[in-house]
Design a protein around this motif. Structure first.
Motif, short mmCIF file in Angstrom:
data_model
loop_
_atom_site.label_atom_id
_atom_site.label_comp_id
_atom_site.label_asym_id
_atom_site.label_seq_id
_atom_site.Cartn_x
_atom_site.Cartn_y
_atom_site.Cartn_z
N ARG A 1 0.83 -1.20 0.00
CA ARG A 1 0.00 0.00 0.00
C ARG A 1 0.87 1.26 0.00
O ARG A 1 0.57 2.23 -0.69
N ALA A 2 1.95 1.25 0.77
CA ALA A 2 2.87 2.39 0.80
C ALA A 2 3.48 2.63 -0.58
O ALA A 2 3.61 3.78 -1.03
N LEU A 3 3.84 1.55 -1.27
CA LEU A 3 4.39 1.68 -2.63
C LEU A 3 3.36 2.24 -3.60
O LEU A 3 3.67 3.10 -4.42
N LYS B 1 0.82 4.18 -2.87
CA LYS B 1 0.63 5.60 -2.56
C LYS B 1 1.79 6.44 -3.10
O LYS B 1 1.57 7.52 -3.65
N GLN B 2 3.01 5.93 -2.95
CA GLN B 2 4.18 6.67 -3.45
C GLN B 2 4.13 6.79 -4.97
O GLN B 2 4.41 7.85 -5.52
N GLU B 3 3.76 5.71 -5.65
CA GLU B 3 3.64 5.75 -7.11
C GLU B 3 2.58 6.77 -7.54
O GLU B 3 2.76 7.50 -8.51
N SER B 4 1.49 6.81 -6.80
CA SER B 4 0.43 7.77 -7.09
C SER B 4 0.92 9.20 -6.92
O SER B 4 0.65 10.08 -7.76
N ARG B 5 1.67 9.45 -5.85
CA ARG B 5 2.25 10.78 -5.63
C ARG B 5 3.19 11.17 -6.76
O ARG B 5 3.18 12.31 -7.22
N GLU B 6 4.00 10.20 -7.21
CA GLU B 6 4.94 10.47 -8.29
C GLU B 6 4.21 10.78 -9.60
O GLU B 6 4.62 11.66 -10.35
N ARG B 7 3.13 10.05 -9.88
CA ARG B 7 2.33 10.33 -11.09
C ARG B 7 1.71 11.73 -11.00
O ARG B 7 1.72 12.48 -11.97
N ASP B 8 1.20 12.06 -9.81
CA ASP B 8 0.62 13.39 -9.62
C ASP B 8 1.67 14.48 -9.83
O ASP B 8 1.41 15.48 -10.50
N GLN B 9 2.86 14.28 -9.29
CA GLN B 9 3.93 15.27 -9.44
C GLN B 9 4.33 15.42 -10.90
O GLN B 9 4.55 16.52 -11.38
N ALA B 10 4.41 14.31 -11.62
CA ALA B 10 4.76 14.36 -13.04
C ALA B 10 3.71 15.14 -13.82
O ALA B 10 4.05 15.94 -14.70
N ARG B 11 2.44 14.93 -13.51
CA ARG B 11 1.36 15.66 -14.17
C ARG B 11 1.46 17.15 -13.88
O ARG B 11 1.24 17.99 -14.76
#
Length: 66
Positions: free
Chosen positions: A13-15, A17-27
């Motif tokens: 779950r932590a991974l 969430k981190q992947e989601s944050r990274e996708r958001d930051q890239a966007r």
């Protein structure tokens, strides 16, 4: 009545969430979404049709005349 017991894999779950944050930051970095749009998308209430609801009371106290 039967219940299904599920176990949360905290590392997985932590991974996620981190992947989601990274996708958001890239966007954000690409400019394909604004910070306010991203906040709205990530809101806990994003999936609810809030425009269909009207708040008339809080804690049993009327907010306005209906």
């Amino acid at each position: 009545m039967s219940y299904r017991i599920a176990h949360l894999d905290q590392r997985k779950r932590a991974l996620e969430k981190q992947e989601s944050r990274e996708r958001d930051q890239a966007r954000l970095n690409k400019g394909s979404v604004s910070a306010s749009e991203l906040r709205r998308e990530n809101s806990a209430f994003a999936g609810l049709p809030l425009h269909r609801y009207k708040m008339v009371a809080i804690g049993g106290k009327s907010l306005a005349h209906s």
